[in-house]
Design an enzyme around this catalytic site. Structure first.
Site, PDB file in Angstrom:
ATOM      1  N   HIS A  10       1.991  -1.863   1.953  1.00 12.23           N
ATOM      2  CA  HIS A  10       1.412  -2.027   0.623  1.00 12.23           C
ATOM      3  C   HIS A  10       1.344  -0.696  -0.122  1.00 12.23           C
ATOM      4  CE1 HIS A  10      -2.370  -0.047   1.692  1.00 12.23           C
ATOM      5  NE2 HIS A  10      -2.258  -0.649   2.866  1.00 12.23           N
ATOM      6  N   HIS A 164       0.693  -3.534   6.689  1.00  9.02           N
ATOM      7  CA  HIS A 164      -0.171  -2.348   6.670  1.00  9.02           C
ATOM      8  C   HIS A 164       0.322  -1.292   7.655  1.00  9.02           C
ATOM      9  CE1 HIS A 164      -3.194  -4.806   4.516  1.00  9.02           C
ATOM     10  NE2 HIS A 164      -2.656  -5.769   5.239  1.00  9.02           N
TER      11      HIS A 164
END
Length: 230
Positions: A10, A164
């Protein structure tokens, strides 16, 4: 033949700017993060390996991953590629910033995504019911393998995953990921009866500093840094 995986971290979120903001639950992207996601979008449209064959998008249900997905991959989504929220790809830690938002609230915030298939235990990772998502070395490594096993068995040509850094680095890919950067991988061939761990081999186009050139170089042994947790 298993799909090629494009793994994306992200873009910058609020908690990435100040450790004190780790106390913010499921933080959103910053203005810079949104700009990074736009930059990633333009890069991927021109350079995504096998981009024309992407047939599935898997996304961590955490707000920053969903926002990155909707900005950076809108061109794929508009072309009909489905988005699948998957709790297995959430971040490792039990801190507020790494604990998600219930599906009922996500569905209102992101009505363009179907959250009905999301594991109903999400975002619990601390009770016995959420044991599969616990911050426990055995649990997080098993979660990484489960996430890879599910994709290995699919018949798409290319699957894009938005996740992540901690989970990607220590449980899936063994590589570093900068904000809004990506790496491409093929599954390592499985011999004999196919038993043993699922392993990934990075494609040539993203080796080194990642597809956007924003990631730290070097290999990371899966599980590295997790010995200090239960």
């Amino acid at each position: 033949m298993p799909p090629t995986l494009i793994l994306i971290r992200h873009a910058q979120a609020l908690h990435n700017t100040d450790r004190a903001l780790h106390a913010v639950p499921d933080p959103p992207l910053t203005d810079l993060g949104r700009a990074q996601a736009v930059e990633l979008r333009e890069h991927l449209k021109a350079h995504l390996p096998a981009g024309r064959m992407v047939q599935r998008i898997v996304v961590s249900p955490m707000r920053r991953a969903v926002q990155t997905c909707l900005i950076a991959l809108d061109w794929l989504i508009e072309g009909g590629v489905p988005i699948v929220p998957d709790a297995r790809w959430q971040e490792l830690y039990p801190k507020p910033c790494d604990t998600g938002t219930p599906a009922s609230a996500l569905a209102k915030e992101f009505p363009m995504i179907d959250f009905t298939g999301l594991d109903p235990v999400y975002p619990d990772k601390t009770s016995p019911a959420g044991a599969a998502y616990a911050y426990d070395k055995q649990a997080v490594l098993a979660r990484g393998q489960d996430a890879l096993r599910e994709l290995y068995g699919r018949d798409e040509d290319v699957v894009v995953v938005v996740s992540h850094s901690g989970f990607l680095r220590t449980c899936v890919a063994g590589k570093w990921f900068g904000n809004a950067d990506y790496r491409g991988f093929e599954f390592e061939e499985r011999e004999g009866d196919g038993e043993g761990n699922f392993r990934l081999v990075e494609i040539e186009e993203t080796r080194g500093k990642g597809g956007m050139g924003k990631s730290k170089e070097g290999e990371v042994t899966l599980g590295e840094g997790l010995d200090g947790i239960p």
